[in-house]
Write a protein that holds these residues in place. Sequence first.
Motif, PDB file in Angstrom:
ATOM      1  N   SER A   1      -0.340  14.702  -0.149  1.00 15.23           N
ATOM      2  CA  SER A   1      -1.724  14.229  -0.286  1.00 15.23           C
ATOM      3  C   SER A   1      -2.077  13.221   0.794  1.00 15.23           C
ATOM      4  O   SER A   1      -3.157  13.293   1.399  1.00 15.23           O
ATOM      5  CB  SER A   1      -1.927  13.569  -1.659  1.00 15.23           C
ATOM      6  N   THR A   2      -1.203  12.245   0.990  1.00 16.00           N
ATOM      7  CA  THR A   2      -1.412  11.231   2.038  1.00 16.00           C
ATOM      8  C   THR A   2      -0.119  11.193   2.857  1.00 16.00           C
ATOM      9  O   THR A   2       0.748  10.353   2.612  1.00 16.00           O
ATOM     10  CB  THR A   2      -1.723   9.846   1.420  1.00 16.00           C
ATOM     11  N   PRO A   3       0.029  12.122   3.813  1.00 11.92           N
ATOM     12  CA  PRO A   3       1.302  12.287   4.514  1.00 11.92           C
ATOM     13  C   PRO A   3       1.678  11.061   5.366  1.00 11.92           C
ATOM     14  O   PRO A   3       0.825  10.210   5.647  1.00 11.92           O
ATOM     15  CB  PRO A   3       1.073  13.516   5.399  1.00 11.92           C
TER      16      PRO A   3
ATOM     17  N   LEU B   1       0.858  -1.194   0.000  1.00 12.53           N
ATOM     18  CA  LEU B   1       0.000   0.000   0.000  1.00 12.53           C
ATOM     19  C   LEU B   1       0.891   1.240   0.000  1.00 12.53           C
ATOM     20  O   LEU B   1       1.585   1.507   0.994  1.00 12.53           O
ATOM     21  CB  LEU B   1      -0.925  -0.024   1.217  1.00 12.53           C
ATOM     22  N   CYS B   2       0.903   1.956  -1.112  1.00  9.03           N
ATOM     23  CA  CYS B   2       1.798   3.106  -1.267  1.00  9.03           C
ATOM     24  C   CYS B   2       0.994   4.401  -1.161  1.00  9.03           C
ATOM     25  O   CYS B   2      -0.010   4.572  -1.869  1.00  9.03           O
ATOM     26  CB  CYS B   2       2.443   3.101  -2.643  1.00  9.03           C
ATOM     27  N   ASP B   3       1.433   5.312  -0.297  1.00 11.47           N
ATOM     28  CA  ASP B   3       0.866   6.668  -0.264  1.00 11.47           C
ATOM     29  C   ASP B   3      -0.656   6.628  -0.336  1.00 11.47           C
ATOM     30  O   ASP B   3      -1.266   7.167  -1.273  1.00 11.47           O
ATOM     31  CB  ASP B   3       1.475   7.506  -1.408  1.00 11.47           C
TER      32      ASP B   3
ATOM     33  N   ALA C   1      10.854  12.073  -1.706  1.00 13.06           N
ATOM     34  CA  ALA C   1       9.744  11.728  -2.603  1.00 13.06           C
ATOM     35  C   ALA C   1       8.472  12.371  -2.093  1.00 13.06           C
ATOM     36  O   ALA C   1       8.265  12.524  -0.886  1.00 13.06           O
ATOM     37  CB  ALA C   1       9.562  10.214  -2.673  1.00 13.06           C
ATOM     38  N   GLY C   2       7.613  12.744  -3.037  1.00 14.22           N
ATOM     39  CA  GLY C   2       6.282  13.246  -2.706  1.00 14.22           C
ATOM     40  C   GLY C   2       5.280  12.104  -2.715  1.00 14.22           C
ATOM     41  O   GLY C   2       5.537  11.033  -2.158  1.00 14.22           O
ATOM     42  N   HIS C   3       4.150  12.334  -3.408  1.00 11.61           N
ATOM     43  CA  HIS C   3       3.048  11.360  -3.397  1.00 11.61           C
ATOM     44  C   HIS C   3       3.306  10.176  -4.333  1.00 11.61           C
ATOM     45  O   HIS C   3       2.609   9.173  -4.253  1.00 11.61           O
ATOM     46  CB  HIS C   3       1.771  12.108  -3.823  1.00 11.61           C
ATOM     47  N   LEU C   4       4.281  10.321  -5.229  1.00 10.10           N
ATOM     48  CA  LEU C   4       4.500   9.267  -6.233  1.00 10.10           C
ATOM     49  C   LEU C   4       5.954   8.767  -6.177  1.00 10.10           C
ATOM     50  O   LEU C   4       6.739   8.995  -7.117  1.00 10.10           O
ATOM     51  CB  LEU C   4       4.172   9.807  -7.635  1.00 10.10           C
ATOM     52  N   PRO C   5       6.321   8.064  -5.105  1.00 15.86           N
ATOM     53  CA  PRO C   5       7.707   7.562  -5.014  1.00 15.86           C
ATOM     54  C   PRO C   5       8.071   6.625  -6.160  1.00 15.86           C
ATOM     55  O   PRO C   5       9.240   6.512  -6.516  1.00 15.86           O
ATOM     56  CB  PRO C   5       7.742   6.800  -3.678  1.00 15.86           C
ATOM     57  N   CYS C   6       7.087   5.980  -6.774  1.00 19.50           N
ATOM     58  CA  CYS C   6       7.388   5.097  -7.918  1.00 19.50           C
ATOM     59  C   CYS C   6       7.988   5.896  -9.069  1.00 19.50           C
ATOM     60  O   CYS C   6       8.731   5.345  -9.884  1.00 19.50           O
ATOM     61  CB  CYS C   6       6.140   4.341  -8.373  1.00 19.50           C
TER      62      CYS C   6
ATOM     63  N   ARG D   1      -8.981   6.050   4.685  1.00 18.96           N
ATOM     64  CA  ARG D   1      -9.867   7.126   4.227  1.00 18.96           C
ATOM     65  C   ARG D   1      -8.946   8.260   3.786  1.00 18.96           C
ATOM     66  O   ARG D   1      -7.993   8.592   4.497  1.00 18.96           O
ATOM     67  CB  ARG D   1     -10.780   7.575   5.378  1.00 18.96           C
ATOM     68  N   ILE D   2      -9.193   8.819   2.611  1.00 18.71           N
ATOM     69  CA  ILE D   2      -8.344   9.921   2.130  1.00 18.71           C
ATOM     70  C   ILE D   2      -9.210  11.174   1.998  1.00 18.71           C
ATOM     71  O   ILE D   2     -10.242  11.154   1.314  1.00 18.71           O
ATOM     72  CB  ILE D   2      -7.703   9.585   0.761  1.00 18.71           C
TER      73      ILE D   2
END
Length: 265
Positions: free
Chosen positions: A214-216, A117-119, A238-243, A123-124
Amino acid sequence: MNFTRVNGVVIHHEVRGTVGKPVLVFCNSLGTDFRIWDAVVGRLEADYRIVLYDKRGHGLSEATPQPYAMTDHVDDLAALLDHLDITGATIVGLSVGGMIAQGLAARWPHLVSRLVLCDTGHRIGHDDLWNSRIEAVNTKGIKAIADGILERWFTPSFRAPDNDAFVGYTAMLTRTTVDGYAGTCYALRDADLTESTRALKLPTLCIVGDQDGSTPPELVQELADLIGGARFEIIADAGHLPCIEQPEATAALIADFLRETTPAA
Ligand SMILES: O=C(O)CC1=CCC(=O)O1
């Protein structure tokens, strides 16, 4: 390139990697398509069978009219895996893709053996955030809200105007269909997976970029705490998209987790 109608919607997908190896299924985030995983998958495909797909309304998958429910996305993935004759896969999901992964494990447990489960969260965001985004996208288009989204997606150094990759991922975001984007915002607004995710009992790795706007990290830590035995890792720079920003570190964490949780032959 494959297009298949499952659960009433045409889904674009691709199967790569090594035949006979354990299956990893990658699930993308809001406003992206499966190309966000390219650099991670390139590091894993020798040892795994890889399934990539664009969720409805994103990439080359069909954009059915908004609104969507999280169960629409979950059932699309379940039907795709049925079509591909896959059970017991590891699902790697980012952001809303991570919520789809959690939902799939809860609703269709035979399809899922492990979760990455990444970032993401159980509940977001909240109703007001999603309602104002739905209104803005439907009235002004995605370009009008893109700057704020990109600030949460990427670290300041990645957002340099002369970074070609930044220009390319901006195009990926702004070319997402309005129905796909707003439809998925409805799904996010209405999904609270707290109780179903708390009941999950399967090996889980939770990953987050240290600068995810976005999802800290605190949210992802909370998610990991809900799932008994889940591992929690923070990726630096990395921000929200480490991939995208840190594919090597992301792939290494996934590979280590898969090695540690593969039963001895
Ligand atoms: O758009 C954002 O802020 C980030 C995001 C939230 C859910 C998702 O999939 O991406």
